[in-house]
Design a protein around this motif. Structure first.
Motif: not given
Length: 76
Positions: A1-11
């Protein structure tokens, strides 16, 4: 699940395109959570703000789901 303040990469988009491998920190959601506001943490344009559809980010609960969109082919 995508969350506030989380750090992610783009597909990634499959094809002859440059895929960004930078990290993005989620700083806000639209009301329906279909769109996120992000800050780019590294790479070119670090510190800039971006807006993406939530489904463009790699969800840690689905680590194998790393591609987005159609296959792009170069003609000629």
């Amino acid at each position: 699940m995508i969350e506030l303040n989380g750090i992610y990469k783009l597909k990634h988009i499959i094809g002859p395109v440059h895929n960004d491998t930078s990290d993005f920190k989620v700083i806000g959601f639209s009301e329906d959570k279909k769109v996120v506001g992000c800050i780019k943490l590294n790479g070119e344009d670090a510190g800039e703000s971006f807006v993406f559809e939530t489904k463009c980010l790699i969800d840690p609960e689905k680590p194998d789901d790393i591609y987005y969109g159609e296959i792009i082919r170069k003609k000629g």
